[in-house]
Design a protein around this motif. Sequence first.
Motif, short mmCIF file in Angstrom:
data_model
loop_
_atom_site.label_atom_id
_atom_site.label_comp_id
_atom_site.label_asym_id
_atom_site.label_seq_id
_atom_site.Cartn_x
_atom_site.Cartn_y
_atom_site.Cartn_z
N GLY A 1 -8.18 9.71 -1.03
CA GLY A 1 -8.88 10.20 -2.21
C GLY A 1 -8.18 11.36 -2.87
N ALA A 2 -7.64 12.28 -2.07
CA ALA A 2 -6.92 13.43 -2.63
C ALA A 2 -5.66 12.98 -3.34
N THR A 3 -4.96 12.00 -2.78
CA THR A 3 -3.76 11.48 -3.43
C THR A 3 -4.11 10.83 -4.76
N PHE A 4 -5.20 10.05 -4.78
CA PHE A 4 -5.63 9.39 -6.01
C PHE A 4 -5.98 10.40 -7.09
N ALA A 5 -6.68 11.48 -6.73
CA ALA A 5 -7.13 12.46 -7.72
C ALA A 5 -6.02 13.42 -8.14
N ALA A 6 -5.21 13.86 -7.18
CA ALA A 6 -4.19 14.86 -7.49
C ALA A 6 -2.91 14.26 -8.03
N PHE A 7 -2.51 13.09 -7.51
CA PHE A 7 -1.26 12.47 -7.92
C PHE A 7 -1.50 10.98 -8.20
N PRO A 8 -2.16 10.65 -9.30
CA PRO A 8 -2.50 9.24 -9.57
C PRO A 8 -1.29 8.33 -9.70
N GLU A 9 -0.20 8.83 -10.25
CA GLU A 9 1.03 8.02 -10.36
C GLU A 9 1.56 7.66 -8.98
N TRP A 10 1.54 8.60 -8.09
CA TRP A 10 1.97 8.36 -6.70
C TRP A 10 1.08 7.32 -6.05
N TYR A 11 -0.21 7.48 -6.22
CA TYR A 11 -1.18 6.55 -5.62
C TYR A 11 -0.98 5.14 -6.16
N ALA A 12 -0.83 5.02 -7.48
CA ALA A 12 -0.71 3.70 -8.09
C ALA A 12 0.58 3.00 -7.66
N THR A 13 1.70 3.70 -7.70
CA THR A 13 2.97 3.08 -7.32
C THR A 13 3.01 2.77 -5.84
N LEU A 14 2.46 3.68 -5.04
CA LEU A 14 2.46 3.48 -3.59
C LEU A 14 1.64 2.26 -3.20
N PHE A 15 0.45 2.13 -3.77
CA PHE A 15 -0.42 1.03 -3.38
C PHE A 15 0.02 -0.30 -3.97
N SER A 16 0.71 -0.29 -5.09
CA SER A 16 1.24 -1.54 -5.62
C SER A 16 2.46 -2.00 -4.83
N GLY A 17 3.33 -1.06 -4.44
CA GLY A 17 4.52 -1.43 -3.69
C GLY A 17 4.26 -1.71 -2.22
N PHE A 18 3.29 -1.00 -1.63
CA PHE A 18 2.98 -1.14 -0.21
C PHE A 18 1.70 -1.94 -0.01
N TYR A 19 1.38 -2.82 -0.93
CA TYR A 19 0.09 -3.49 -0.92
C TYR A 19 -0.15 -4.26 0.38
N LEU A 20 0.82 -5.09 0.78
CA LEU A 20 0.62 -5.94 1.96
C LEU A 20 0.47 -5.12 3.24
N PRO A 21 1.39 -4.17 3.54
CA PRO A 21 1.18 -3.39 4.78
C PRO A 21 -0.09 -2.56 4.76
N LEU A 22 -0.46 -2.00 3.60
CA LEU A 22 -1.69 -1.23 3.53
C LEU A 22 -2.92 -2.12 3.69
N LEU A 23 -2.84 -3.34 3.17
CA LEU A 23 -3.93 -4.29 3.36
C LEU A 23 -4.07 -4.65 4.84
N LEU A 24 -2.94 -4.85 5.51
CA LEU A 24 -2.98 -5.17 6.94
C LEU A 24 -3.59 -4.01 7.74
N ILE A 25 -3.25 -2.78 7.36
CA ILE A 25 -3.83 -1.62 8.02
C ILE A 25 -5.34 -1.58 7.81
#
Length: 334
Positions: free
Chosen positions: A65-89
């Motif tokens: 949540g802090a990443t999403f609110a403080a650094f939305p660009e980081w959150y968006a790029t990270l979750f789009s690029g790491f979608y599959l491993p983060l989904l598995l987690i």
Amino acid sequence: MELTTVWFILIAVLWAGYFLLEGFDFGVGVLLPVLGRDERERRLLINTIGPVWDGNEVWLLVAGGATFAAFPEWYATLFSGFYLPLLLILVALIVRGLAFEYRGKVDSPRWRQRWDLCIIVGSLVPAVLWGVAFGNIVRGVPISADHEYVGGFVNLLNPYALLGGLTTLSLFALHGAVFLALKTDGDVRDRAGRLAFRLSLPAVALAGGFLLWTQVTHDDTWGWVLSGAAAAALAGAVAAARFRREGWAFLATGATLVLAVAALFVTLFPDVLPTSLPGGDSLTVTNAASTPYTLKVMTWVAVLFTPIVLAYQSWTYWVFRKRLRAEHIPVSHP
């Protein structure tokens, strides 16, 4: 100090806290088939983390949540690029949580064996993939000039990131074994203490290799200092485990995880997600940050509520501080 830097540090603190607390949860889950020789011992292992595991996961939610609110660009790029491993987690964490809740609902050995497998897999998958994810964050991933991830899942499975995955798995397993030696008594405590010393040797090799590779590649002064401190703490954990000083060993493994995370974030700064493309544009604490007003509001919220959360979680650990024995566990489920 600018608020962007402050929130970068706070996010690093949240991840360090998550690895410190959830790390031994993962370790206990991974070691469940190793140290749990019968049903009572397996229930004993689960009971050591039963009162705290869900509270430990709050650190992950707050970090996200802090990443999403403080650094939305980081959150968006990270979750789009790491979608599959983060989904598995995410799926692994959900399955593990269900296993803790439903394992004892039916008095059937086969029923419990299936949920035990869910606990093991639900602990093993995040323990590996968090190291892979952070390895890629520090190494850099294919990001275009528009801050879009243009790689694939295979790009994330590089040797450096895979070494990071093995490193977190070994450190979490060691942290979990030390925690069990600290939290139990009797035969389980003895076996956990011996296992902790055996696990410390591969942990030293993997963590040392990963941190050395990181600092040789980036050559950051403070990164070298923190990596050296993490190595010293890990050496202290080996010595404490060897002489069966469970309290000191747990403090040392915890310090190792915190210092290792600090070394990675210090090495990463001022980037939050570097690019590996020649014509790409790295995400930094400046170009990925929210507006100053958003950061100010977040700062006040953190100042007001963080002490309350820390006090409550500390109280929880104090209440459930006593050692457990297999004799404390009923022979059968009620």
